[in-house]
Design an enzyme around this catalytic site. Structure first.
Site, short mmCIF file in Angstrom:
data_model
loop_
_atom_site.label_atom_id
_atom_site.label_comp_id
_atom_site.label_asym_id
_atom_site.label_seq_id
_atom_site.Cartn_x
_atom_site.Cartn_y
_atom_site.Cartn_z
N CYS A 70 0.80 -1.05 0.19
CA CYS A 70 0.02 0.10 -0.08
C CYS A 70 0.78 1.33 -0.49
O CYS A 70 1.48 1.20 1.13
CB CYS A 70 -1.36 -0.29 1.53
SG CYS A 70 -1.98 1.67 1.58
N GLU A 127 -4.97 8.07 9.22
CA GLU A 127 -4.56 9.05 7.54
C GLU A 127 -3.40 8.93 7.71
O GLU A 127 -2.38 9.69 8.37
CB GLU A 127 -5.60 10.08 7.46
CG GLU A 127 -6.73 10.16 7.69
CD GLU A 127 -7.16 9.71 6.09
OE1 GLU A 127 -6.14 10.22 4.80
OE2 GLU A 127 -7.82 9.03 5.38
N SER A 128 -2.52 8.68 6.18
CA SER A 128 -0.79 8.90 6.32
C SER A 128 -0.70 10.00 6.23
O SER A 128 0.28 9.74 6.96
CB SER A 128 -1.12 8.11 4.84
OG SER A 128 -1.26 8.64 3.83
N1 GAZ Z 1 -6.34 8.52 2.48
C1 GAZ Z 1 -6.17 7.15 2.99
C2 GAZ Z 1 -4.33 7.81 4.21
O1 GAZ Z 1 -4.04 6.63 4.99
O2 GAZ Z 1 -3.50 8.13 3.15
C3 GAZ Z 1 -6.23 6.25 2.27
C4 GAZ Z 1 -5.75 4.87 3.33
C5 GAZ Z 1 -6.27 3.37 1.62
O3 GAZ Z 1 -6.75 3.85 0.89
N2 GAZ Z 1 -5.52 2.82 2.74
C6 GAZ Z 1 -5.97 1.12 1.16
C7 GAZ Z 1 -6.92 1.11 2.63
O4 GAZ Z 1 -6.78 0.48 3.74
C8 GAZ Z 1 -5.01 0.28 1.02
S1 GAZ Z 1 -4.19 0.72 -0.01
N3 GAZ Z 1 -8.10 0.04 1.30
C9 GAZ Z 1 -9.12 -0.67 2.67
C10 GAZ Z 1 -10.70 -0.35 3.36
O5 GAZ Z 1 -11.27 -0.89 3.31
O6 GAZ Z 1 -10.52 0.22 2.88
C11 GAZ Z 1 -3.58 1.99 -4.88
C12 GAZ Z 1 -3.60 2.78 -4.84
C13 GAZ Z 1 -4.22 4.08 -5.59
C14 GAZ Z 1 -5.40 4.34 -4.46
C15 GAZ Z 1 -4.77 2.82 -3.33
C16 GAZ Z 1 -4.03 1.15 -3.28
C17 GAZ Z 1 -3.94 0.75 -2.31
O7 GAZ Z 1 -3.70 4.81 -6.14
O8 GAZ Z 1 -2.65 0.45 -2.38
O9 GAZ Z 1 -2.81 3.17 -6.50
C18 GAZ Z 1 -3.22 1.45 -7.22
C19 GAZ Z 1 -5.01 0.84 -1.32
C20 GAZ Z 1 -3.04 5.40 -6.35
#
Ligand code: GAZ
Length: 271
Positions: A17, A74-75
């Site tokens: 991620c 939030e990262s």
């Molecule tokens: N705004 C939050 C932050 O922490 O900055 C975003 C966190 C997030 O979306 N995390 C995802 C997650 O946990 C995992 S990483 N999803 C599961 C859930 O239950 O919400 C890859 C990308 C992209 C966007 C996201 C990701 C990814 O666009 O790896 O590239 C394909 C998700 C570039």
């Protein structure tokens, strides 16, 4: 497993991620990779109960659990927290004006990331040109910002800093645009400044937490329009699973608009 008592902050994260790689990069820059523990969460399965209890039901990773029970989400917020909780060596700018410029660039990351994400997940070949155009517009904004604030330099300021920690994981994920969409920045003067920045970011010593091969293989399902561990039609196993390990799987087909590969072709069936 239940949550053991924490001695140090614990980052719960999904490997690969980009949002959690930011934190790893910041800690590596500080030489503090051991200051925080990491707990790996499998995105293809439901979150464990102890984690949902701490997050009060939200599932997005990364989250930082503090020993006193606090939870930081939030990262970009976690990044700021780590910078302030472990102040030496300083990575973010100290001067208030420079800090503001740094934050202005970081404020571009949401639209930039979302643009590439929509592009790779697009299923309509007729919409492809519009995605290319929007992606170039986003790169153009970064180019203009860098040109305005540091025309002759490489990074936003004199070294790889907070803005670079934020954007580098996204530049790395966008390798999937090159592989699945044949998209890259044109070799023209319009994008020369952002190209120089991107190349320096990608070559930096502390950004080796994931590889191009891992990203291409794990994000295959995104290229089929299925994000966050969701399953594309006709498939049983997500390309984001831990086993079989990505290094043991073949490279997925580049043509995302043609026939989709099966679990077997992707090497996702164990044994
Ligand atoms: N705004 C939050 C932050 O922490 O900055 C975003 C966190 C997030 O979306 N995390 C995802 C997650 O946990 C995992 S990483 N999803 C599961 C859930 O239950 O919400 C890859 C990308 C992209 C966007 C996201 C990701 C990814 O666009 O790896 O590239 C394909 C998700 C570039």
């Amino acid at each position: 497993m239940s949550l053991p008592e924490l001695k140090r902050p614990l980052v719960c994260h999904i490997p690969v991620c980009p949002f959690s790689q930011r934190l790893e990069i910041l800690l590596a820059l500080k030489g503090l990779s051991d200051a925080v523990d990491f707990h790996v969460v499998d995105i293809t399965r439901p979150r464990p109960g102890w984690l949902l209890e701490r997050t009060e039901g939200t599932t997005a990773m990364p989250v930082l659990l503090l020993p006193d029970g606090g939870v930081i989400k939030e990262s970009l917020v976690i990044l700021r927290y780590l910078e302030e909780a472990f102040p030496e060596p300083v990575i973010a700018r100290r001067d208030p004006v420079e800090r503001a410029f740094e934050r202005m660039l970081i404020a571009h990351e949401g639209p930039f990331t979302a643009c590439g994400y929509r592009f790779v997940m697009n299923r309509d070949p007729d919409a492809r040109d519009a995605h290319v155009e929007r992606m170039l517009e986003e790169f153009g904004k970064l180019d203009a910002f860098l040109t305005r604030h540091n025309p002759d330099g490489t990074y936003l300021f004199d070294r790889f800093g907070l803005a670079e920690a934020v954007f580098t994981p996204i530049f790395m994920r966008f390798w999937f645009l090159e592989y699945y969409e044949g998209f890259d920045l044109p070799q023209t003067a319009d994008y020369a400044r952002v190209r120089r920045w991107r190349e320096a970011c990608l070559e930096h010593a502390h950004v080796d937490q994931v590889s191009r091969e891992e990203i291409i293989k794990l994000y295959y399902d995104y290229a089929l329009g299925a994000g966050n561990g969701a399953l594309p039609e006709g498939r049983q196993v997500s390309s984001l699973v831990f086993t079989p390990h990505w290094s043991a799987r073949p490279w997925p087909p580049r043509d995302k608009y043609g026939r989709a590969a099966t679990d077997r072709e992707l090497g996702l069936l164990a044994g």
